[in-house]
Motif scaffolding. Structure first.
Motif, PDB file in Angstrom:
ATOM      1  N   VAL A 236      26.996 -81.066  58.126  1.00 50.80           N
ATOM      2  CA  VAL A 236      26.613 -79.649  58.168  1.00 50.80           C
ATOM      3  C   VAL A 236      26.224 -79.253  59.591  1.00 50.80           C
ATOM      4  CG1 VAL A 236      24.961 -77.933  57.346  1.00 50.80           C
ATOM      5  CG2 VAL A 236      25.892 -79.636  55.759  1.00 50.80           C
ATOM      6  N   ARG A 237      25.413 -80.081  60.222  1.00 50.88           N
ATOM      7  CA  ARG A 237      25.001 -79.792  61.596  1.00 50.88           C
ATOM      8  C   ARG A 237      26.196 -79.801  62.532  1.00 50.88           C
ATOM      9  NH1 ARG A 237      19.938 -82.589  64.800  1.00 50.88           N
ATOM     10  NH2 ARG A 237      20.284 -81.558  66.808  1.00 50.88           N
TER      11      ARG A 237
ATOM     12  N   ARG B  96      29.344 -78.935  61.807  1.00 56.62           N
ATOM     13  CA  ARG B  96      30.122 -77.709  61.643  1.00 56.62           C
ATOM     14  C   ARG B  96      29.388 -76.497  62.212  1.00 56.62           C
ATOM     15  NH1 ARG B  96      31.148 -80.207  56.604  1.00 56.62           N
ATOM     16  NH2 ARG B  96      29.537 -78.958  55.590  1.00 56.62           N
ATOM     17  N   GLU B  97      28.088 -76.415  61.945  1.00 53.08           N
ATOM     18  CA  GLU B  97      27.328 -75.265  62.443  1.00 53.08           C
ATOM     19  C   GLU B  97      27.250 -75.274  63.962  1.00 53.08           C
ATOM     20  OE1 GLU B  97      23.586 -75.555  60.460  1.00 53.08           O
ATOM     21  OE2 GLU B  97      24.317 -74.672  58.577  1.00 53.08           O
ATOM     22  N   GLY B  98      27.062 -76.445  64.533  1.00 50.60           N
ATOM     23  CA  GLY B  98      27.001 -76.546  65.984  1.00 50.60           C
ATOM     24  C   GLY B  98      28.328 -76.215  66.630  1.00 50.60           C
TER      25      GLY B  98
ATOM     26  N   ALA C 244      30.623 -74.258  65.481  1.00 53.03           N
ATOM     27  CA  ALA C 244      30.858 -72.819  65.354  1.00 53.03           C
ATOM     28  C   ALA C 244      30.139 -72.042  66.452  1.00 53.03           C
ATOM     29  CB  ALA C 244      30.403 -72.336  63.977  1.00 53.03           C
ATOM     30  N   ARG C 245      28.984 -72.558  66.898  1.00 58.26           N
ATOM     31  CA  ARG C 245      28.220 -71.899  67.961  1.00 58.26           C
ATOM     32  C   ARG C 245      28.656 -72.361  69.345  1.00 58.26           C
ATOM     33  NH1 ARG C 245      23.968 -73.433  64.482  1.00 58.26           N
ATOM     34  NH2 ARG C 245      23.419 -75.098  65.955  1.00 58.26           N
TER      35      ARG C 245
END
Length: 523
Positions: free
Chosen positions: A463-464, A466-468, A470-471
């Motif tokens: 999860v981290r 993918r979120e990272g 994306a940013r």
């Protein structure tokens, strides 16, 4: 060194080599002992690689390349500090390209030894470059057999896909994947993490993605003590972690804290613990408690063990005081490390200690003393290769400073590709900058294998990841890992072992012992 009758000569008749006139590097001097030692070293290492690829694993003979193929020449440059750098020239791509290590030349030598006349079927880096350039020009490449010019051919462009890539080295599912056979790992057991050894891996689906750890079922042997007879478990990558992800907790049983794993009388210890427990109901938990402590001690023991496989050759130093043995791989602590792997090492002394330095291991060596006065000296493990660091700079990246990721191998290539894919500022780019050439690092200066950020974080915290991404955040996966030395090394009491199974010893169920993968020959 003088090999005498120790090695069987290996002859390669075909060659495409070009004898270039080079002013940059000197021809080898037959009167210079260092030059002759290096030439023989290349011949021995190449012969060893060819044996592993082509010979029967039961063949105990050692092989040496009788001579370099016609038109290929090892040349030398003397540095200001007196050191000598050696490179192999002769590939038809041109005099600007050189092979930096014997291992880099082996794929091309194997191609020369085959019946193929298609450069697209050679996996060496200059052939890949040459084929790509020819495709852009849409012209075929002539293949010249120097031993028989009349047999030279002009292959037509292939109408079918190029030859399938070779299978991964023995013991790996893919060279860039996280987990390997024989490695020590953590695995999830109910709500806790336990220690285990990877016995095997199988794709869950026949056509599964072999380059993805998540496609496999891993068979693990829980670590503890053989008397506990713990059965193997099957886990997927999401339920596993590399050993260096967590630290091993301290041993809680006082009588065991000062002892070595192999020195403990487990029957007597269990009897003492049972005798000290007055509660009959709690007695049933005593073996489990002892097993947990045994797993900690087994992990510390195995982390301090080393065993080599697939020997390439042997030599002595110029003074004859030490014996140098070269191998294609080693089980060092928790991990398997092979030639051409990316490994985390100590940076050069001139750089900050927190620099994430990564060596492309070109040689793995065991050095032992031969002099009678120093027979008690501990054996030394060392790794040779160029050292790089991943750097973000404004595009275009300088070819003089940055290496082509494709020339360094899949791990380097995937890491750079992932970072450049996440990068939001398209005027900036990530690349591998060389920070040391032909460096040497001992086992104490090797932290671990270098794991591709995307692959290891997809297991540890998807999860981290993918979120990272994306940013546009670039995570440093290596910060999630300890170093091998910081993970509780002992005093090298049991350091050098004859094989991985011996090193594992009594730490797993003897009914399901560790067996080295086919293609690995332990020394």
């Amino acid at each position: 060194m003088a090999t005498g009758d120790l090695y069987y000569p290996l002859y390669i008749a075909r060659s495409d080599g070009k004898s270039y006139a080079l002013s940059e590097y000197n021809a080898l001097d037959p009167k210079e002992s260092k030059d002759m030692e290096q030439l023989e070293r290349w011949e021995v290492i190449i012969g060893g690689h060819v044996k592993i690829q082509l010979a029967d694993p039961k063949d105990a003979r050692l092989f040496k390349l009788a001579s370099l193929p016609k038109g290929y020449e090892l040349r030398c440059a003397v540095r200001k500090d007196g050191g000598r750098d050696y490179f192999l020239y002769g590939h038809p791509i041109g005099p600007e390209y050189k092979y930096r290590t014997p291992g880099e030349f082996v794929p091309h030598l194997l191609w020369l030894a085959s019946a193929s006349t298609d450069y697209a079927q050679c996996s060496c880096e200059p052939c890949i470059r040459m084929v790509d350039a020819a495709k852009q020009r849409q012209q075929p490449i002539a293949v010249v057999d120097e031993t028989n010019p009349a047999a030279s051919t002009m292959p037509t462009p292939p109408t079918t896909p190029a030859q399938a890539p070779p299978p991964p080295p023995p013991g790996t599912t893919d060279v860039a994947n996280v987990f390997r056979i024989g490695e020590m790992v953590w695995f999830r057991h109910t709500n806790a993490w336990r220690l285990g050894l990877v016995l095997g891996a199988e794709l869950r689906e026949p056509n599964g993605d072999a380059k993805n750890d998540g496609s496999y079922n891993f068979t693990l042997a829980p670590l503890g003590h053989c008397k506990l007879a713990m059965a193997p478990v099957v886990k997927v990558a999401a339920e596993m972690r590399p050993f260096l992800t967590f630290s091993v907790p301290p041993v809680n049983i006082e009588m065991m804290k000062s002892q070595m794993f192999d020195a403990i009388d487990w029957d007597a210890t269990l009897a003492k613990m049972l005798g000290r427990e007055p509660d009959e109901k709690k007695k049933t938990l005593v073996p489990q408690v002892l097993g947990l402590e045994a797993s900690k001690m087994a992990a510390r023991h195995l982390n301090d063990c080393c065993s080599f496989f697939n020997k390439l050759g042997e030599s002595t130093t110029s003074g004859g005081s030490s014996r140098v043995r070269s191998y294609t791989g080693v089980y060092l602590g928790a991990e398997m490390i092979r030639v051409r792997d990316a490994i985390r090492v100590s940076p050069p002394e001139t750089m900050a200690k927190d620099i994430n330095a990564v060596m492309l291991a070109s040689e793995i060596q065991l050095i032992t003393t031969t002099s009678q006065e120093a027979t008690a000296a501990a054996p030394r493990v060392q790794f040779r290769g160029d050292i790089y660091r991943i750097v973000r700079e404004r595009l275009p990246l300088s070819e003089a400073t940055f290496a082509s990721p494709a020339s360094l191998g899949p791990v380097f290539e995937l890491e750079a590709a992932w970072r450049n894919g996440v990068e939001k500022d398209k005027t900036m780019g990530w690349g591998w900058m060389v920070i040391a050439r032909d460096a040497v690092r001992t086992d104490a200066e090797v932290n671990s294998r270098f794991y591709v950020t995307q692959k290891v974080l997809d297991i540890i915290d998807p999860v981290r990841l993918r979120e990272g991404a994306a940013r546009g955040n670039i995570e440093e996966a290596q910060t999630y890992l300890n170093s091998r030395v910081a993970s509780g090394l002992g005093l090298h009491t049991n350091f050098l072992q004859p094989g991985r199974g011996v090193a594992v010893g009594k730490a797993i169920n003897p009914k399901t012992p560790f067996v080295v993968p086919r293609g690995i020959v332990e020394d």
